[in-house]
Design a protein around this motif. Structure first.
Motif, PDB file in Angstrom:
ATOM      1  N   ALA A  37       0.827  -1.207   0.000  1.00  0.00           N
ATOM      2  CA  ALA A  37       0.000   0.000   0.000  1.00  0.00           C
ATOM      3  C   ALA A  37       0.862   1.258   0.000  1.00  0.00           C
ATOM      4  O   ALA A  37       0.617   2.199  -0.758  1.00  0.00           O
ATOM      5  CB  ALA A  37      -0.940   0.001   1.204  1.00  0.00           C
ATOM      6  N   LEU A  38       1.882   1.292   0.840  1.00  0.00           N
ATOM      7  CA  LEU A  38       2.779   2.444   0.880  1.00  0.00           C
ATOM      8  C   LEU A  38       3.507   2.623  -0.449  1.00  0.00           C
ATOM      9  O   LEU A  38       3.660   3.745  -0.947  1.00  0.00           O
ATOM     10  CB  LEU A  38       3.786   2.286   2.024  1.00  0.00           C
ATOM     11  N   LYS A  39       3.938   1.515  -1.035  1.00  0.00           N
ATOM     12  CA  LYS A  39       4.626   1.576  -2.329  1.00  0.00           C
ATOM     13  C   LYS A  39       3.704   2.113  -3.414  1.00  0.00           C
ATOM     14  O   LYS A  39       4.154   2.811  -4.340  1.00  0.00           O
ATOM     15  CB  LYS A  39       5.134   0.187  -2.712  1.00  0.00           C
ATOM     16  N   ALA A  40       2.412   1.826  -3.292  1.00  0.00           N
ATOM     17  CA  ALA A  40       1.429   2.299  -4.270  1.00  0.00           C
ATOM     18  C   ALA A  40       1.005   3.745  -4.020  1.00  0.00           C
ATOM     19  O   ALA A  40       0.166   4.281  -4.754  1.00  0.00           O
ATOM     20  CB  ALA A  40       0.202   1.394  -4.251  1.00  0.00           C
ATOM     21  N   GLY A  41       1.564   4.388  -3.002  1.00  0.00           N
ATOM     22  CA  GLY A  41       1.255   5.789  -2.732  1.00  0.00           C
ATOM     23  C   GLY A  41       0.129   6.018  -1.760  1.00  0.00           C
ATOM     24  O   GLY A  41      -0.335   7.160  -1.606  1.00  0.00           O
ATOM     25  N   LYS A  42      -0.323   4.978  -1.061  1.00  0.00           N
ATOM     26  CA  LYS A  42      -1.396   5.125  -0.085  1.00  0.00           C
ATOM     27  C   LYS A  42      -0.826   5.313   1.318  1.00  0.00           C
ATOM     28  O   LYS A  42       0.165   4.681   1.681  1.00  0.00           O
ATOM     29  CB  LYS A  42      -2.297   3.889  -0.072  1.00  0.00           C
ATOM     30  N   TRP A  43      -1.464   6.188   2.087  1.00  0.00           N
ATOM     31  CA  TRP A  43      -1.188   6.237   3.510  1.00  0.00           C
ATOM     32  C   TRP A  43      -1.765   4.969   4.133  1.00  0.00           C
ATOM     33  O   TRP A  43      -2.708   4.364   3.588  1.00  0.00           O
ATOM     34  CB  TRP A  43      -1.839   7.451   4.153  1.00  0.00           C
ATOM     35  N   VAL A  44      -1.229   4.557   5.273  1.00  0.00           N
ATOM     36  CA  VAL A  44      -1.737   3.384   5.984  1.00  0.00           C
ATOM     37  C   VAL A  44      -1.968   3.761   7.443  1.00  0.00           C
ATOM     38  O   VAL A  44      -1.090   4.344   8.087  1.00  0.00           O
ATOM     39  CB  VAL A  44      -0.764   2.194   5.900  1.00  0.00           C
ATOM     40  N   VAL A  45      -3.153   3.456   7.944  1.00  0.00           N
ATOM     41  CA  VAL A  45      -3.490   3.650   9.358  1.00  0.00           C
ATOM     42  C   VAL A  45      -3.854   2.288   9.932  1.00  0.00           C
ATOM     43  O   VAL A  45      -4.754   1.614   9.427  1.00  0.00           O
ATOM     44  CB  VAL A  45      -4.659   4.639   9.533  1.00  0.00           C
ATOM     45  N   SER A  46      -3.147   1.886  10.969  1.00  0.00           N
ATOM     46  CA  SER A  46      -3.377   0.561  11.557  1.00  0.00           C
ATOM     47  C   SER A  46      -3.854   0.667  13.003  1.00  0.00           C
ATOM     48  O   SER A  46      -3.270   1.398  13.812  1.00  0.00           O
ATOM     49  CB  SER A  46      -2.097  -0.278  11.502  1.00  0.00           C
ATOM     50  N   ASP A  47      -4.909  -0.058  13.292  1.00  0.00           N
ATOM     51  CA  ASP A  47      -5.411  -0.226  14.657  1.00  0.00           C
ATOM     52  C   ASP A  47      -4.536  -1.294  15.313  1.00  0.00           C
ATOM     53  O   ASP A  47      -4.737  -2.470  15.121  1.00  0.00           O
ATOM     54  CB  ASP A  47      -6.885  -0.667  14.589  1.00  0.00           C
ATOM     55  N   ARG A  48      -3.524  -0.856  16.026  1.00  0.00           N
ATOM     56  CA  ARG A  48      -2.488  -1.646  16.690  1.00  0.00           C
ATOM     57  C   ARG A  48      -1.369  -2.033  15.721  1.00  0.00           C
ATOM     58  O   ARG A  48      -1.570  -2.213  14.534  1.00  0.00           O
ATOM     59  CB  ARG A  48      -3.043  -2.909  17.366  1.00  0.00           C
ATOM     60  N   PHE A  49      -0.167  -2.157  16.321  1.00  0.00           N
ATOM     61  CA  PHE A  49       1.004  -2.647  15.604  1.00  0.00           C
ATOM     62  C   PHE A  49       1.963  -3.213  16.662  1.00  0.00           C
ATOM     63  O   PHE A  49       1.516  -3.742  17.674  1.00  0.00           O
ATOM     64  CB  PHE A  49       1.621  -1.513  14.759  1.00  0.00           C
ATOM     65  N   ALA A  50       3.257  -3.082  16.449  1.00  0.00           N
ATOM     66  CA  ALA A  50       4.231  -3.780  17.283  1.00  0.00           C
ATOM     67  C   ALA A  50       4.245  -3.327  18.739  1.00  0.00           C
ATOM     68  O   ALA A  50       4.586  -4.115  19.629  1.00  0.00           O
ATOM     69  CB  ALA A  50       5.623  -3.626  16.684  1.00  0.00           C
ATOM     70  N   ASP A  51       3.888  -2.076  19.012  1.00  0.00           N
ATOM     71  CA  ASP A  51       3.883  -1.615  20.407  1.00  0.00           C
ATOM     72  C   ASP A  51       2.921  -2.436  21.263  1.00  0.00           C
ATOM     73  O   ASP A  51       3.169  -2.641  22.455  1.00  0.00           O
ATOM     74  CB  ASP A  51       3.513  -0.134  20.478  1.00  0.00           C
ATOM     75  N   SER A  52       1.838  -2.896  20.659  1.00  0.00           N
ATOM     76  CA  SER A  52       0.884  -3.705  21.419  1.00  0.00           C
ATOM     77  C   SER A  52       1.503  -5.026  21.855  1.00  0.00           C
ATOM     78  O   SER A  52       1.264  -5.492  22.975  1.00  0.00           O
ATOM     79  CB  SER A  52      -0.377  -3.969  20.590  1.00  0.00           C
ATOM     80  N   THR A  53       2.295  -5.640  20.990  1.00  0.00           N
ATOM     81  CA  THR A  53       2.935  -6.900  21.361  1.00  0.00           C
ATOM     82  C   THR A  53       3.860  -6.694  22.548  1.00  0.00           C
ATOM     83  O   THR A  53       3.847  -7.480  23.502  1.00  0.00           O
ATOM     84  CB  THR A  53       3.721  -7.473  20.169  1.00  0.00           C
ATOM     85  N   LEU A  54       4.662  -5.635  22.501  1.00  0.00           N
ATOM     86  CA  LEU A  54       5.558  -5.348  23.617  1.00  0.00           C
ATOM     87  C   LEU A  54       4.769  -5.066  24.889  1.00  0.00           C
ATOM     88  O   LEU A  54       5.083  -5.583  25.968  1.00  0.00           O
ATOM     89  CB  LEU A  54       6.451  -4.155  23.262  1.00  0.00           C
ATOM     90  N   ALA A  55       3.720  -4.274  24.777  1.00  0.00           N
ATOM     91  CA  ALA A  55       2.937  -3.910  25.957  1.00  0.00           C
ATOM     92  C   ALA A  55       2.204  -5.108  26.555  1.00  0.00           C
ATOM     93  O   ALA A  55       2.221  -5.315  27.779  1.00  0.00           O
ATOM     94  CB  ALA A  55       1.939  -2.806  25.602  1.00  0.00           C
ATOM     95  N   TYR A  56       1.580  -5.896  25.706  1.00  0.00           N
ATOM     96  CA  TYR A  56       0.784  -7.018  26.203  1.00  0.00           C
ATOM     97  C   TYR A  56       1.643  -8.192  26.663  1.00  0.00           C
ATOM     98  O   TYR A  56       1.433  -8.737  27.748  1.00  0.00           O
ATOM     99  CB  TYR A  56      -0.186  -7.500  25.113  1.00  0.00           C
TER     100      TYR A  56
END
Length: 211
Positions: free
Chosen positions: A87-106
């Motif tokens: 998606a980023l390569k195609a020129g789209k912004w990406v918004v994600s509900d959770r990513f790696a910080d959640s793994t560290l926190a949980y």
């Protein structure tokens, strides 16, 4: 807004309102005519969604912290390769509900397991994602009891939401420590505010950072 696409993540404890803010951001990006992909973790691709089902459902302690962390990172790798990076390569912004910080926190702060350390999770991250990181991480901070009350009104809790209050309190402190360690990337905002006020604050953060 900058033309170069950005990767934004929303983090926080259960019941902080991430899903609501994601929906409001969808309308914002549409009005701004900015192409944007909205996704979530665990999940976000065919392979990652399959792993999500075994992570979210079932008994609370069906895996130890190592097994659980490895599953999250297997899901994350599929998410990156199949969804986020294309998606980023195609020129789209990406918004994600959770990513790696959640793994560290949980898995590290919440579980408090002696089986896995922050350093080992960092090594896993580098293996899976290399030097790639979100351009902005917004952490929605809320009192854990308030968040759990919101979750209870939604109906049946998943295996993480069903954890004891002490787990969620450690989770909150974990997110705060993560933010303090990377202030150039992470911004903590008060999720007790009404959704519309919270949305305006998030939009201001995005516009200030990327305009």
């Amino acid at each position: 807004m900058q033309e170069l696409p950005k990767f934004i993540t929303l983090e926080g404890g259960d019941g902080a309102g991430k899903s609501t803010q994601i929906q409001m951001l969808k309308s914002y990006f549409e009005k701004q005519k900015i192409p944007c992909l909205f996704t979530k973790e665990p999940g976000g691709s065919v392979g990652a969604d399959e792993i999500r089902q075994i992570l979210i459902n079932g008994q609370l302690n069906k895996w130890d912290a190592v097994s659980e962390t490895l599953l999250f990172y297997a899901s994350r790798r599929a998410h990156l390769v199949d969804t986020i990076w294309p998606a980023l390569k195609a020129g789209k912004w990406v918004v994600s509900d959770r990513f790696a910080d959640s793994t560290l926190a949980y898995q590290v702060y919440g579980r408090q397991s002696k089986l896995i350390t922050k350093e080992q999770v960092a090594d896993l991250y580098h293996l899976v994602a290399g030097d790639f990181k979100p351009d902005l991480t917004i952490i929605l901070d809320i009192d854990p009891q308030v968040g759990l009350n919101r979750v209870s009104r939604r109906g049946q809790a998943d295996r993480f939401e069903a954890s004891a209050l002490a787990f969620h309190e450690r989770l909150r402190e974990g997110f705060k420590e993560i933010a303090a360690a990377e202030p150039e990337r992470c911004v903590v905002i008060n999720a007790d505010n009404p959704p519309e006020m919270l949305h305006r604050e998030i939009v201001r953060l995005i516009e200030d950072r990327f305009s």
